[in-house]
Design a protein around this motif. Structure first.
Motif, PDB file in Angstrom:
ATOM      1  N   MET A  77       0.841  -1.181   0.000  1.00 15.60           N
ATOM      2  CA  MET A  77       0.000   0.000   0.000  1.00 15.60           C
ATOM      3  C   MET A  77       0.880   1.236   0.000  1.00 15.60           C
ATOM      4  SD  MET A  77      -1.409   0.036   3.919  1.00 15.60           S
ATOM      5  CE  MET A  77      -2.449   1.424   3.501  1.00 15.60           C
ATOM      6  N   PRO A  78       0.340   2.389  -0.382  1.00 18.25           N
ATOM      7  CA  PRO A  78       1.154   3.605  -0.408  1.00 18.25           C
ATOM      8  C   PRO A  78       1.586   4.041   0.989  1.00 18.25           C
ATOM      9  CG  PRO A  78      -0.787   3.846  -1.801  1.00 18.25           C
ATOM     10  CD  PRO A  78      -0.992   2.595  -0.986  1.00 18.25           C
ATOM     11  N   VAL A  79       2.886   4.277   1.142  1.00 22.96           N
ATOM     12  CA  VAL A  79       3.465   4.690   2.419  1.00 22.96           C
ATOM     13  C   VAL A  79       4.299   5.943   2.207  1.00 22.96           C
ATOM     14  CG1 VAL A  79       5.009   4.056   4.317  1.00 22.96           C
ATOM     15  CG2 VAL A  79       3.539   2.309   3.260  1.00 22.96           C
ATOM     16  N   VAL A  80       4.095   6.944   3.066  1.00 27.67           N
ATOM     17  CA  VAL A  80       4.953   8.128   3.114  1.00 27.67           C
ATOM     18  C   VAL A  80       5.737   8.059   4.413  1.00 27.67           C
ATOM     19  CG1 VAL A  80       5.036  10.655   3.204  1.00 27.67           C
ATOM     20  CG2 VAL A  80       3.345   9.512   1.740  1.00 27.67           C
ATOM     21  N   ALA A 101       8.397   2.352  -0.266  1.00 25.00           N
ATOM     22  CA  ALA A 101       7.752   3.587   0.184  1.00 25.00           C
ATOM     23  C   ALA A 101       7.678   4.554  -0.989  1.00 25.00           C
ATOM     24  CB  ALA A 101       8.527   4.212   1.341  1.00 25.00           C
ATOM     25  N   VAL A 102       6.566   5.268  -1.107  1.00 23.95           N
ATOM     26  CA  VAL A 102       6.370   6.166  -2.242  1.00 23.95           C
ATOM     27  C   VAL A 102       7.221   7.421  -2.103  1.00 23.95           C
ATOM     28  CG1 VAL A 102       4.680   7.600  -3.458  1.00 23.95           C
ATOM     29  CG2 VAL A 102       4.040   5.314  -2.682  1.00 23.95           C
ATOM     30  N   ASP A 103       7.274   7.978  -0.888  1.00 23.54           N
ATOM     31  CA  ASP A 103       7.986   9.237  -0.694  1.00 23.54           C
ATOM     32  C   ASP A 103       8.281   9.401   0.788  1.00 23.54           C
ATOM     33  OD1 ASP A 103       9.155  11.711  -1.267  1.00 23.54           O
ATOM     34  OD2 ASP A 103       7.480  12.347  -2.546  1.00 23.54           O
ATOM     35  N   ARG A 128      -1.398  13.097  -1.178  1.00 19.50           N
ATOM     36  CA  ARG A 128      -2.238  13.051  -2.388  1.00 19.50           C
ATOM     37  C   ARG A 128      -1.552  12.253  -3.499  1.00 19.50           C
ATOM     38  NH1 ARG A 128      -3.049  18.708  -1.176  1.00 19.50           N
ATOM     39  NH2 ARG A 128      -5.117  18.962  -0.242  1.00 19.50           N
ATOM     40  N   ILE A 129      -0.275  12.543  -3.696  1.00 19.22           N
ATOM     41  CA  ILE A 129       0.469  11.829  -4.739  1.00 19.22           C
ATOM     42  C   ILE A 129       0.525  10.335  -4.420  1.00 19.22           C
ATOM     43  CG2 ILE A 129       2.753  11.551  -5.780  1.00 19.22           C
ATOM     44  CD1 ILE A 129       3.149  14.596  -5.315  1.00 19.22           C
ATOM     45  N   ALA A 130       0.803  10.028  -3.152  1.00 17.97           N
ATOM     46  CA  ALA A 130       0.912   8.620  -2.747  1.00 17.97           C
ATOM     47  C   ALA A 130      -0.399   7.870  -2.971  1.00 17.97           C
ATOM     48  CB  ALA A 130       1.327   8.530  -1.280  1.00 17.97           C
ATOM     49  N   SER A 131      -1.514   8.553  -2.755  1.00 18.53           N
ATOM     50  CA  SER A 131      -2.815   7.883  -2.899  1.00 18.53           C
ATOM     51  C   SER A 131      -3.068   7.423  -4.326  1.00 18.53           C
ATOM     52  CB  SER A 131      -3.946   8.820  -2.446  1.00 18.53           C
ATOM     53  OG  SER A 131      -4.149   9.872  -3.377  1.00 18.53           O
ATOM     54  N   LYS A 132      -2.367   8.036  -5.302  1.00 15.48           N
ATOM     55  CA  LYS A 132      -2.544   7.685  -6.715  1.00 15.48           C
ATOM     56  C   LYS A 132      -1.380   6.864  -7.261  1.00 15.48           C
ATOM     57  CE  LYS A 132      -4.992  12.052  -7.443  1.00 15.48           C
ATOM     58  NZ  LYS A 132      -4.950  13.367  -8.117  1.00 15.48           N
ATOM     59  N   ALA A 133      -0.397   6.591  -6.410  1.00  8.02           N
ATOM     60  CA  ALA A 133       0.832   5.934  -6.874  1.00  8.02           C
ATOM     61  C   ALA A 133       0.610   4.441  -7.111  1.00  8.02           C
ATOM     62  CB  ALA A 133       1.948   6.137  -5.859  1.00  8.02           C
ATOM     63  N   ARG A 134       1.417   3.892  -8.015  1.00 11.16           N
ATOM     64  CA  ARG A 134       1.431   2.445  -8.225  1.00 11.16           C
ATOM     65  C   ARG A 134       2.422   1.830  -7.244  1.00 11.16           C
ATOM     66  NH1 ARG A 134       1.284   4.864 -13.056  1.00 11.16           N
ATOM     67  NH2 ARG A 134      -0.381   4.313 -14.510  1.00 11.16           N
TER      68      ARG A 134
END
Length: 362
Positions: A77-80, A101-103, A128-134
């Motif tokens: 899942m997306p993780v910051v 991790a996305v960012d 927001r970016i992470a929520s749309k990331a692959r």
């Protein structure tokens, strides 16, 4: 429109409270839960099914990296990541990005309350970016932490006079997801590849560790760019976080220019700044590469590079964490070829080889 559901994982009650407040002020997101350790977070994720989690690196009961590794293997899942501005924090953050991790957000060591509030816009933008990331499943543990390279094991480089297309310079721009994309390209390049200049959106304090990690893994030498440094074949130069990086000509040589000029497109370093200089200074000697990232930074300047005679590549949508910067460069008419990430290194060397009349093996 449904809101982005966020779970905040941090052992500091103050940080949990501040992040929750920052998130809940946004009309398009809500903090649906907070956890003070990974074990509590694990149950909360199962129960609440969030879209994004923010994760502290240093956690009780289970190390943040260990938790991230398990999460990305079992339930990607997306993780910051929330990291501290220290050398150790930077190394750990790079490991987290390797794990998927996305960012990350770099929280200050002192003045946490005021510091996080000041970073509020950056935090919510990254969520927001992470929520749309692959995101993809972590199949195997990433390599061990950075160790100094052993040059005795490196293949011998050609003498300078025998190098292939020494005038060619590969110019790379990237943002979200870019640290791993850049690594995947650079580790495939031979020791005698053309010079490479790179702008990756990253704050001060992290690019030094990023360059050192790449240098330990690659056949080429990788460093953080410094002002006045000569741009040489077989070397990659990374824009220092918090500075602007562009290139200039000094006699027969290309040199790095690192300065404290203002942000461009809200970024410092900015891909636009680097690519504009590449268009102006390199012209047809440039080969451009736009990798994964959110936004449009560098798209206009990459079109200027193409108009000046460069040949440009962009990473394709399927292999991007965020298909923003490549998409905008493509729409701007700046790109000649759109390729999967795994194909870019080979395509670069084939392009260089055809220009120099010699074939590289990669």
């Amino acid at each position: 429109m449904s809101k982005i559901k966020v779970v905040v994982v941090d052992d500091s009650a103050l940080v949990r409270s501040l992040l929750s407040e920052i998130i809940n002020k946004q009309p398009d997101m809500e903090c649906i839960g907070t956890a003070n350790d990974p074990l509590q977070a694990r149950e909360m994720i199962r129960e609440l099914n969030p879209d994004v989690i923010t994760l502290d690196v240093e956690m009780p009961k289970m190390d943040g990296l260990e938790f991230l590794s398990r999460l990305m293997r079992l339930r990607p899942m997306p993780v910051v990541m929330v990291s501290t501005l220290t050398e150790q924090g930077a190394d750990t953050t790079l490991r987290a990005l390797e794990m998927g991790a996305v960012d990350f957000v770099a929280k200050p060591r002192i003045g946490v309350a005021s510091g996080l509030q000041a970073l509020g816009d950056e935090i919510v933008e990254k969520i927001r970016i992470a929520s749309k990331a692959r995101v993809s499943r972590l199949v195997a543990p990433p390599p061990s932490p950075t160790v100094p390279r052993d040059d005795s094991q490196q293949p011998p480089a050609r003498p300078i006079g025998m190098r292939l297309s020494t005038e060619k310079v590969i110019c790379i721009g990237a943002s979200t997801g870019g640290t791993e994309a850049i690594k995947e390209i650079l580790v495939e390049l031979p020791a005698d590849s053309p010079a490479i200049v790179i702008t990756q959106h990253m704050p001060a304090g992290f690019t030094t560790s990023f360059a050192a990690r790449l240098d330990s893994l690659c056949k080429i030498r990788v460093c953080e760019a410094s002002d006045g440094q000569r741009i040489l074949p077989g070397h990659a130069y990374i824009a220092p976080g918090g500075k602007q990086f562009h290139i200039a000509r000094s006699g027969a040589n290309y040199v790095a220019v690192v300065d404290d000029s203002p942000p461009v497109n809200r970024h410092k370093p900015s891909v636009e700044v680097l690519f504009k200089s590449c268009a102006r200074v390199l012209g047809p000697n440039a080969i451009g590469v736009m990798l994964t990232g959110m936004g449009a930074d560098g798209a206009t300047a990459m079109k200027e590079m193409r108009d000046a005679g460069s040949y440009n590549f962009a990473q394709d949508e399927a292999s991007c964490i965020v298909f923003g910067m490549p998409k905008m460069a493509i729409q701007a008419g700046a790109v000649h070829e759109v390729l999967p990430l795994k194909s870019i290194a080979k395509a670069l060397m084939e392009k260089v080889s055809s220009a120099g009349g010699v074939r590289h093996r990669i």
